[in-house]
Design an enzyme around this catalytic site. Structure first.
Site, mmCIF file in Angstrom:
data_model
loop_
_atom_site.group_PDB
_atom_site.id
_atom_site.type_symbol
_atom_site.label_atom_id
_atom_site.label_comp_id
_atom_site.label_asym_id
_atom_site.label_seq_id
_atom_site.Cartn_x
_atom_site.Cartn_y
_atom_site.Cartn_z
ATOM 1 N N CYS A 55 6.499 8.087 6.144
ATOM 2 C CA CYS A 55 7.770 7.684 5.522
ATOM 3 C C CYS A 55 8.911 8.632 5.867
ATOM 4 O O CYS A 55 10.060 8.210 6.000
ATOM 5 C CB CYS A 55 7.644 7.638 4.003
ATOM 6 N N ASP A 87 3.955 8.549 -2.304
ATOM 7 C CA ASP A 87 3.050 7.816 -3.188
ATOM 8 C C ASP A 87 1.755 7.397 -2.501
ATOM 9 O O ASP A 87 0.693 7.384 -3.116
ATOM 10 C CB ASP A 87 3.751 6.577 -3.751
ATOM 11 N N CYS A 128 10.538 7.867 1.436
ATOM 12 C CA CYS A 128 9.507 7.365 0.535
ATOM 13 C C CYS A 128 10.083 7.020 -0.838
ATOM 14 O O CYS A 128 11.174 7.438 -1.207
ATOM 15 C CB CYS A 128 8.366 8.374 0.409
ATOM 16 N N ASP A 129 9.275 6.309 -1.614
ATOM 17 C CA ASP A 129 9.707 5.593 -2.810
ATOM 18 C C ASP A 129 10.704 6.337 -3.706
ATOM 19 O O ASP A 129 11.820 5.895 -3.924
ATOM 20 C CB ASP A 129 8.481 5.226 -3.654
ATOM 21 N N LYS A 130 10.295 7.480 -4.268
ATOM 22 C CA LYS A 130 11.136 8.149 -5.267
ATOM 23 C C LYS A 130 12.289 8.904 -4.647
ATOM 24 O O LYS A 130 13.245 9.265 -5.331
ATOM 25 C CB LYS A 130 10.298 9.109 -6.122
ATOM 26 N N CYS A 200 6.351 2.181 3.915
ATOM 27 C CA CYS A 200 5.445 1.030 3.824
ATOM 28 C C CYS A 200 6.195 -0.281 4.034
ATOM 29 O O CYS A 200 7.285 -0.480 3.498
ATOM 30 C CB CYS A 200 4.737 1.039 2.477
ATOM 31 N N GLU A 450 1.479 5.374 -10.962
ATOM 32 C CA GLU A 450 1.275 4.014 -10.461
ATOM 33 C C GLU A 450 -0.216 3.738 -10.391
ATOM 34 O O GLU A 450 -1.021 4.643 -10.209
ATOM 35 C CB GLU A 450 1.889 3.853 -9.073
ATOM 36 N N SER A 476 2.540 0.047 -8.442
ATOM 37 C CA SER A 476 3.169 0.206 -7.133
ATOM 38 C C SER A 476 3.924 -1.055 -6.759
ATOM 39 O O SER A 476 3.590 -2.161 -7.202
ATOM 40 C CB SER A 476 2.084 0.487 -6.097
#
Length: 573
Positions: A55, A87, A128-130, A200, A450, A476
């Site tokens: 990521c 994650d 990445c996500d956060k 992702c 998650e 997630s």
């Protein structure tokens, strides 16, 4: 275009101007800066680059391009990095407790770096996500001219003639446990599922929040879609560097851009794309930094009136790369704007309105990735807010891809994700049950984990449509099935989810938006009087600190009072 700037009005004057700043300038000369560069505005170029996962691995490359854009427009870029907890690596074990905490650490560390060195503007790159909401939260908190840039999606893997993502690997683990996937097949899949740099590939949290960045107006149009490995992404990075200098010249700031209307636009895109339920956590947190009350229920109202039109994984068939190939996020925004679902008058980082940005966007009719408004996948959004006796302050469920939106069954209660995952591995649950995972909320976890490992295992065992899951933690963006998260109040503060016993009947209706336990108020009160708080194992360090300050999930799980309480803004020092 190179702009002229008055340093006497910029934060960097505190480190670069006047005889008393000679020591400060000495440090700048030591790094090779010229007098001209020291006299220019200083622009922080922040990335979440690390070697934890694909990521973030391309962010350093893109930062160099962003710096070139800043220089070309008369600024002096100062690159710095912050953390990321990825994650995909943290998932399914105690490491996931660090994930949500990292969002606020990212925002805090960017704030401290910018404050400490008195930078005038910010270009932020996240993968990445956060890291995406964390970066955007910092921009709004500091309120210096800022441009956000997503690091880009991963390319899809290929397995047996089909596109695959890491979601397929998680679900294959469940298939392996059920004896439906061999060890050799699992190994072959894991080796090809993630073939490049990038986040992702489905409409999981990273791509959801990337869409949000364009819808909010914090990112350049089209910048969210280009896959990470493509060199064309570097042109967006360079353009972002130039754009931030234009914003600085105009004194156009994030709080001018992140308005209530812009937040509604962002929630609309999440719903229309079947995006991650985590957006209902992050949008309130971004709003909080702007002093705007935009909680889970405000987000859910937008979800309720928005058609679900983008056929993206995990609920649908396509990946972020497929959306990019038909024109990217602007295509989705264009059809929503023309359908009357977006506020077109919101200003963006281009200096133009959303409508002006989309004037030349074309909705392609020779594709079925994004549907026309007249032919939605479902007439209401892919994410639904819930409320009821089990969640008086709210909960959320992703319904994209669900054939049935109602579920009623007996509770099977677990007080941690590990306990639930162990039971799932051993097939220690029955069709028709509601698996309850509690004490995983923001305070109780701490960290609000998650549950992808658990939900993917259930789905891989062929039970995805035969059970429901309810948690005060999170799911997630890759989760699919009847999975309800963010139950508020959480178990750690004595919410109704803490009072459940095995066999209690839980009723879920995602059509009307309710989540109830079929117990009388009197019975719940009797149980509440007997309930005692639990102690977790994190009694020092960052997770302890987070647990002391974090608020409820329905308000974004934020850790400070927000700009509504501030007496001055950093950008005005």
């Amino acid at each position: 275009m190179t702009h002229r700037f008055d340093k006497s009005k910029l934060p960097s004057r505190h480190t670069t101007v006047g005889p008393e700043r000679a020591p400060h300038r000495s440090f700048l000369y030591a790094m090779g800066l010229t007098e001209k560069e020291i006299a220019q505005p200083f622009v922080g170029v922040a990335t979440c680059w690390n070697e934890a996962a694909p990521c973030n691995i391309a962010l350093s490359r893109q930062a160099q391009a962003a710096k070139l854009g800043v220089k070309a427009a008369g600024g002096t870029p100062r690159e710095f990095t912050t953390i990321t907890v990825t994650d995909g690596i943290a998932m399914g074990h105690q490491g996931m407790k660090s994930s949500l905490v990292s969002r606020d650490v990212i925002a805090d560390s960017i704030e401290l770096t910018m404050r400490g060195h008195c930078y005038d503007a910010l270009v932020g790159l996240a993968g990445c996500d956060k890291s995406l909401p964390g970066m955007m939260m910092a921009m709004v908190r500091l309120n210096v001219p800022s441009v956000f840039l997503y690091g880009g999606t991963i390319l899809p893997g290929r397995f047996r003639g089909k596109d695959v993502t890491v979601q397929d690997v998680y679900e294959a683990v469940g298939g392996y446990q059920a004896g439906q996937v061999s060890a050799d097949e699992l190994h072959a899949l894991e080796c090809v599922a993630c073939p490049s740099a990038g986040s992702c590939g489905g409409q999981f949290t990273a791509n959801t929040m990337a869409c949000v960045s364009e819808a909010l107006g914090l990112a350049l149009p089209g910048s969210a879609g280009t896959p990470a490995p493509y060199e064309s992404r570097d042109s967006f990075a360079q353009a972002s560097g130039k754009a931030v200098m234009n914003l600085l010249a105009r004194d156009l700031r994030p709080r001018d851009i992140v308005t209530r209307k812009a937040l509604e636009n962002a929630a609309t895109v999440v719903a229309a794309s079947g995006g991650s339920t985590n957006a209902a956590l992050h949008l309130p947190a971004i709003a909080h930094e702007a002093g705007i009350d935009f909680d889970l229920h405000a987000v859910a109202e937008i979800f309720k009136r928005t058609p679900y039109i983008a056929d993206l994984k995990p609920g649908g068939r396509y990946l972020a790369k497929d959306l990019f190939e038909i024109g990217g996020v602007p295509v989705l925004l264009k059809v929503l704007l023309d359908g009357g679902y977006l506020h077109g008058d919101c200003i963006t980082v281009t200096g133009r309105t959303l409508s002006e940005n989309l004037a030349d966007a074309v909705f392609p009719t020779d594709q079925d990735i994004v549907r026309p408004i007249s032919d939605p996948i479902t007439p209401t959004g892919g994410v639904i807010g819930l409320r009821g006796t089990l969640a008086p302050e709210g909960a959320i469920v992703k319904v994209a891809g669900l054939a049935n939106r109602k579920f009623r069954g007996p509770a099977r209660c677990f007080d941690s994700e590990e306990a639930a995952f162990d039971a799932v591995q051993k097939r220690g649950y029955k069709p028709g049950e509601v698996i309850v995972i509690r004490y995983e909320g923001p305070k109780g976890g701490p960290g609000m984990r998650e549950m992808l490992a658990t939900t993917a295992a259930v789905y891989g065992q062929g039970m995805g449509d035969k059970v429901a899951l309810v948690t005060d933690g999170r799911f997630s963006g890759a989760t699919r099935g009847f999975c309800i998260g963010h139950v508020d109040p959480e178990a750690a503060v004595g919410g109704p989810i803490a009072l459940l016993k095995d066999g209690d009947i839980i009723a879920i209706d995602a059509e009307v938006g309710t989540l109830d336990v079929e117990l009388s108020a009197e019975e719940l009160e009797v149980r509440r009087k007997k309930w005692r708080p639990r102690h977790h194992n994190f009694q020092s360090g960052a997770l302890w600190k987070f647990a002391q300050t974090v608020g409820p999930a329905s308000k974004g799980a934020v850790t400070h009072p927000g700009s509504a309480a501030e007496t001055h803004c950093y950008a005005d020092i």
